[in-house]
Design an enzyme around this catalytic site. Structure first.
Site, short mmCIF file in Angstrom:
data_model
loop_
_atom_site.label_atom_id
_atom_site.label_comp_id
_atom_site.label_asym_id
_atom_site.label_seq_id
_atom_site.Cartn_x
_atom_site.Cartn_y
_atom_site.Cartn_z
N LYS A 104 50.73 38.90 46.84
CA LYS A 104 50.05 40.09 47.33
C LYS A 104 49.90 40.01 48.86
O LYS A 104 49.65 38.94 49.42
CB LYS A 104 48.67 40.23 46.68
CG LYS A 104 48.72 40.52 45.18
CD LYS A 104 49.36 41.87 44.90
CE LYS A 104 49.35 42.23 43.42
NZ LYS A 104 48.02 42.56 42.92
N ASP A 107 50.93 38.92 40.35
CA ASP A 107 51.02 37.57 40.89
C ASP A 107 50.28 36.55 40.04
O ASP A 107 50.18 35.38 40.43
CB ASP A 107 50.47 37.54 42.33
CG ASP A 107 49.03 38.03 42.43
OD1 ASP A 107 48.57 38.77 41.53
OD2 ASP A 107 48.35 37.69 43.42
N ASP A 135 36.11 30.98 37.42
CA ASP A 135 36.55 32.35 37.59
C ASP A 135 36.80 33.01 36.24
O ASP A 135 37.54 32.49 35.40
CB ASP A 135 37.84 32.35 38.43
CG ASP A 135 38.29 33.74 38.82
OD1 ASP A 135 37.62 34.35 39.66
OD2 ASP A 135 39.31 34.19 38.28
N GLU A 147 31.38 33.03 36.57
CA GLU A 147 31.64 34.30 37.26
C GLU A 147 32.13 35.29 36.22
O GLU A 147 33.32 35.53 36.05
CB GLU A 147 32.69 34.10 38.37
CG GLU A 147 32.86 35.33 39.26
CD GLU A 147 34.15 36.09 39.02
OE1 GLU A 147 34.34 37.12 39.68
OE2 GLU A 147 34.96 35.65 38.18
N LYS A 181 40.54 37.75 50.96
CA LYS A 181 41.31 37.23 49.84
C LYS A 181 42.81 37.27 50.11
O LYS A 181 43.57 36.49 49.53
CB LYS A 181 41.02 38.06 48.58
CG LYS A 181 39.66 37.84 47.96
CD LYS A 181 39.42 38.80 46.82
CE LYS A 181 40.44 38.66 45.73
NZ LYS A 181 40.18 39.58 44.59
N TYR A 182 43.24 38.16 51.01
CA TYR A 182 44.67 38.37 51.20
C TYR A 182 45.14 38.06 52.63
O TYR A 182 46.33 38.20 52.90
CB TYR A 182 45.03 39.82 50.86
CG TYR A 182 44.56 40.22 49.49
CD1 TYR A 182 45.20 39.75 48.35
CD2 TYR A 182 43.46 41.06 49.34
CE1 TYR A 182 44.75 40.10 47.09
CE2 TYR A 182 43.01 41.42 48.08
CZ TYR A 182 43.65 40.94 46.96
OH TYR A 182 43.21 41.29 45.71
#
Length: 683
Positions: free
Chosen positions: A268, A363, A399, A428, A540-541
């Site tokens: 991503k 991904d 996660d 989470e 995050k990216y």
């Protein structure tokens, strides 16, 4: 059949056998005491309750029997590794309800139950007292008591047996007063056999965690964004240089998103673009590449030795490093080729990637927990925890655990904590309430919550009452976060400084565990992706460079919150929370929320008053139970944010909160002995 013929009568023996079998099913029929409604008990004892070391477990039950005999009821408890029970007498509260408490002192698993019996001596003593008061002839009753004392003496060591024999002789000689001596009652409670005692049907369990599991402050950062100069990929050594900053803010857990190699296939790009530019780093949650998988480190971050250095340096700053465990794989992960059976194949031969329609995560490949090799998958996933535990990590943020097998989590966490009871697991799982609570029952120590979406006074009050006074208080460890890399909720979109202050204060004072994603929070970043509750230009990216001295940041306020939490035991527990009425023009104010937290002995009393209106000054009158708290007609409160003291009186007291300056008070309610000195450092 001839009239005189007789059929053998077999009914009586068969009926008798059935009756005997029925009696046997009841066990010892002379057990007269019934024990029921033991609390706390989660799902009939299926799951343990949770407590911290040194935190009392208050146990209550109903215990009753036929007739008017006096009962003895004891709470029994032990560490799981012990074979012998310890006991404490339970106090009769009335209406056949009993209560006692014990305090676990070791991290791990403890057990408790209830034992009750008819107390023959206490019953005899009670009846003797009534007969003596009525001037009745008690010679026979004294002989009955003497027989009971003689029975106890047979089970006592020599010294106590000698004392009991003396009481026995006095009773046989007609001395009624001997039956009322407290020493005799104590000896009889110790040595008279507990005939036909009833043990509660279940042994109940309590998971005992270390203090950090019950009270913690988490700070999340991306290691790749910690470089001191723009344009460079951050390393573990850069994170080490950042540790003093995190420690100065008062946090005790530094949480790192996944630190593993990042996949290249379907990587991503910026703002979750499905196409990444060659230099874009990808999402850390797309785990696995040619360099390795969940037991490997992204080369740009450093080496395993560098990671060891980070863990050790963190400890020197009073911090523990928490790692993110995300059980999912990038298409390049070695597991995909080594164990294709662990993933779900589509009819066209491709592997099913993660989806939450209409969202697609090309991904990421999720594991298939219905694989025929589920045992091999379970063992391998547990080994990932084992590996990082061996590197010195004892705190894990997991996660999306609600998208993995619940039975796996119960097995895995139980296996891990059997050997490492100090482990902490943060779930989470922003999901349905029962599933969220179910994960906590299965072993997760702490949990993200719905706090992020609870905005109004009514929502916050109702949610906190559910968490702290409902059944979840026994097993659910709420951890309040005002933001995460995935969540930027609408109340922040306006960018008002007051919202950042109040949401952090609510998170840090309503619950004993809280966390924040920084440094975006300190710097008041608030721009979302249009139509989405997510940050634009999401870290995050992409790699960010942060100026920690950016003007207007609120790091000073975050540090003050954590300093106040550490100095006040009342804020280190979810117990003792109480909401208070705030009046405005003879009506309850909807914009000012007031709540207190207190230690059980009321030695530490904290009152928080917050203006929930991000723009307008709000005023009102706060009502406190001053008499109940033993404060007298007038008393002082001290604002722990600035040190200012106010003299208040019993009843209602005036507050005025301006979001343009400071939208909240955190008051220490001072007792008389505290009014002559300051109680802490202030901003």
């Amino acid at each position: 059949m001839p009239a005189e013929a007789k059929v053998p009568h077999e009914g009586a023996p068969v009926a008798q056998a059935a009756t005997l079998n029925g009696l046997a099913a009841h066990g010892e029929g002379r057990r007269r005491v019934i024990v029921e409604r033991v609390a706390p008990e989660v799902d009939g004892g299926r799951f343990p309750i949770k407590r911290g070391v040194g935190e009392a477990v208050v146990v209550s039950c109903d215990a009753f029997a036929d007739g008017h005999d006096v009962l003895a009821v004891v709470l029994r408890f032990r560490d799981a590794a012990e074979s012998a029970w310890r006991e404490v007498p339970m106090r009769h509260l009335g209406n056949d309800r009993w209560q006692a408490s014990f305090t676990p002192e070791q991290v791990g698993r403890s057990c408790y139950t209830v034992l009750a019996w008819v107390d023959r001596f206490a019953t005899w003593e009670h009846q003797l007292h009534k007969r003596v008061e009525a001037s009745q002839d008690v010679r026979v009753e004294l002989l009955i008591g003497a027989d009971l004392v003689a029975e106890a003496a047979e089970h006592a060591p020599l010294v106590d047996a000698t004392t009991l024999r003396g009481f026995e002789q006095s009773l046989r000689a007609g001395d009624a007063k001997a039956g009322f001596v407290p020493e005799l009652a104590q000896l009889m409670a110790t040595y008279l056999p507990r005939r036909y005692a009833t043990t509660y049907a279940r042994e109940l369990a309590v998971t005992v965690d270390r203090p950090l599991a019950r009270c913690s402050a988490w700070y999340e950062l991306f290691p790749r964004s910690t470089a001191t100069e723009p344009g460079r990929h951050g390393t573990f050594r850069d994170v080490i240089a950042r540790l003093p900053y995190v420690a100065e803010l008062g946090f005790d857990i530094l949480y790192l998103p996944p630190i593993h190699p990042i996949g290249r296939t379907f990587r991503k790009g910026k703002n979750n673009s499905v196409t990444a530019e060659p230099a874009e780093p990808g999402s850390p949650w797309a785990i696995g590449a040619a360099e390795g998988g969940h037991k490997s480190i992204l080369p740009e971050l450093g080496t395993l030795e560098d990671f060891h250095a980070l863990v050790q340096a963190a400890k020197q700053h009073g911090l523990e490093v928490a790692l993110d465990i995300a059980f999912q794989c990038a298409p390049d992960h070695p597991y995909v080729t080594e164990h294709p059976e662990w993933f779900r194949a589509r009819p066209d031969g491709t592997i099913q990637y993660a989806e939450n329609p209409p969202k697609k995560y090309q991904d990421i490949y999720p594991f298939d927990f219905e694989t025929s090799d589920w045992q091999g998958l379970w063992q391998e996933l547990k080994s990932i925890f084992d590996f990082w535990i061996a590197q010195g990590v004892t705190v894990f943020r997991v996660d999306n655990p609600h998208t993995k097998s619940l039975r796996f989590w119960e097995w895995c966490i139980d296996e891990l904590k059997r050997e490492h009871p100090e482990l902490i697991f943060l779930s989470e799982a922003f999901t349905r309430p029962k599933l969220m609570y179910g994960l906590a029952k299965l072993g997760f120590t702490q949990s993200y919550t719905y706090f992020t979406w609870r905005i109004s006074k009514w929502e916050l009050t109702e949610y906190m009452l559910e968490l702290t006074q409902g059944e979840p208080r026994e097993f659910f460890g709420p951890n309040f976060w005002p933001n995460t890399p995935d969540i930027l909720t609408p109340q922040f979109y306006g960018g008002q400084r007051s919202v950042f202050l109040t949401r952090a204060a609510l998170a840090a004072t309503l619950t004993a565990n809280w966390g924040m994603y920084g440094p975006v929070y300190e710097q008041l970043l608030h721009t979302p992706v249009p139509g989405r509750e997510e940050y634009i230009d999401n870290e995050k990216y992409e790699i960010h460079h942060w100026d920690l001295k950016q003007p207007g940041n609120i790091s000073w306020f975050i540090a003050a919150l954590n300093r106040i939490r550490r100095a006040n035991p009342a804020l280190q527990s979810n117990a003792g929370l109480r909401f208070h009425r705030v009046d405005l023009d003879f009506h309850e104010s909807e914009q000012i929320i007031a709540y207190s937290k207190a230690t059980p002995d009321l030695s530490n009393l904290i009152l928080v008053v917050i203006n929930l209106d991000p723009d307008k000054l709000q005023r009102g009158w706060v009502q406190l139970p001053a008499e109940e708290w033993g404060l007298g007609a007038s008393y002082e409160v001290q604002d722990l944010l600035n040190g200012v003291r106010y003299t208040w009186t019993s009843g209602f007291n005036y507050v005025e909160l301006d979001p343009a300056t400071m939208p909240l008070h955190i008051f220490h309610v001072l007792r008389e002995e505290e009014m002559t000195h300051d109680v802490g450092d202030y901003v």
